[in-house]
Write an enzyme that holds these catalytic residues in place. Structure first.
Site, PDB file in Angstrom:
ATOM      1  N   LYS A  83       0.865  -1.267   0.173  1.00  0.00           N
ATOM      2  CA  LYS A  83      -0.002  -0.030   0.649  1.00  0.00           C
ATOM      3  C   LYS A  83       0.891   1.142   0.507  1.00  0.00           C
ATOM      4  O   LYS A  83       1.776   1.345   0.986  1.00  0.00           O
ATOM      5  CB  LYS A  83      -0.811   0.075   1.463  1.00  0.00           C
ATOM      6  CG  LYS A  83      -2.090   0.333   1.226  1.00  0.00           C
ATOM      7  CD  LYS A  83      -2.749   0.339   2.005  1.00  0.00           C
ATOM      8  CE  LYS A  83      -4.304   1.646   2.698  1.00  0.00           C
ATOM      9  NZ  LYS A  83      -4.944   1.304   3.215  1.00  0.00           N
TER      10      LYS A  83
HETATM   11  O1  G3P Z   1      -7.338   2.093   5.409  1.00  0.00           O
HETATM   12  C1  G3P Z   1      -7.751   2.840   4.765  1.00  0.00           C
HETATM   13  C2  G3P Z   1      -9.866   3.506   5.662  1.00  0.00           C
HETATM   14  O2  G3P Z   1     -10.640   2.397   4.838  1.00  0.00           O
HETATM   15  C3  G3P Z   1      -9.727   4.359   6.457  1.00  0.00           C
HETATM   16  O3  G3P Z   1     -10.696   3.757   7.064  1.00  0.00           O
HETATM   17  O4  G3P Z   1     -12.187   5.066   8.387  1.00  0.00           O
HETATM   18  O5  G3P Z   1     -10.380   5.472   8.700  1.00  0.00           O
HETATM   19  O6  G3P Z   1     -11.403   6.738   7.026  1.00  0.00           O
HETATM   20  P1  G3P Z   1     -10.692   5.613   8.047  1.00  0.00           P
END
Ligand code: G3P
Length: 215
Positions: A83
């Site tokens: 990633k």
């Molecule tokens: O892994 C990346 C993403 O899904 C993070 O989500 O909820 O931290 O914006 P969030």
């Protein structure tokens, strides 16, 4: 649509796997910080639980550093996907990883042009963060629609991985729009199964079952 779990918690990953619900896993440094163990140990453990793409994020922000970290991470397991943040140094690393046959997930995507460049660099996945766009008053799902359309227009092979999914509406809209993957926190995976009429119907069936004469 494939479902990945967005988590660094091996307990919940094991539970989601037992539900037959998941095709892969995404992690990020914030999720792995909660695991309280070194990244390579957690990623190795996750790879033993789920036989699918497992995204592990680099911390470096310069191309050489990203390449160094990514090449170490892929040694953990053949299913590891690197990633990489969608910045100039990151996109150069995505291009090199692609040339080396290493799978990538271009992350922190907040615009269609970023997604287009990720696809041109050969990213395996692009991760638009829909919830974080909603947080600033922009409809994150509109970005998914744009990217799916652009990728279809030009037959890009990069898969749209809807990320930052916060609710079942994000999930179902992603599926309707043709997102290839949605990565979903465990809490939302459980919500996908919930319906008040299911609970009500089950309660009624169990009540009526008491009235069935015993043989
Ligand atoms: O892994 C990346 C993403 O899904 C993070 O989500 O909820 O931290 O914006 P969030």
């Amino acid at each position: 649509m494939k479902i990945f779990i967005d988590s660094g918690d091996v307990g919940e990953i094991r539970e989601a796997q037992a539900m037959g619900a998941i095709d892969g896993v995404t992690t990020n440094p914030s999720l792995l910080a909660k695991a309280g163990k070194p990244t390579n140990e957690v990623i190795a453990e996750i790879c033993e639980i789920v036989d699918g793409p497992i995204s592990a994020e680099v911390i470096a922000t310069d191309t050489d550093g990203i390449l160094r970290e990514g090449r170490e991470l892929v040694k953990i397991h053949p299913n590891v996907v690197i990633k990489v943040p969608l910045i100039a140094e990151g996109i150069k690393a995505v291009k090199t990883f692609t040339d080396e046959g290493i799978k990538t997930n271009a992350t922190l995507c907040f615009s269609a042009p970023q997604a287009l460049l990720a696809a041109k660099a050969g990213a395996t996945y692009v991760s638009p963060f829909v919830g974080r766009l909603d947080d600033i008053g922009v409809d994150g799902m509109e970005l998914i629609e744009q990217i799916v359309t652009i990728y279809d227009n030009y037959d890009f092979e990069t898969e749209v991985l809807t990320a930052s999914v916060r609710n079942t509406t994000h999930f179902i809209r992603a599926a309707l729009m043709g997102s290839h993957v949605a990565t979903v926190p465990f809490k939302v995976i459980k919500q996908l199964l919930e319906h008040p009429l299911t609970d009500k119907g089950l309660a009624q069936f169990l009540e009526d079952a008491k009235k069935i004469p015993k043989s």
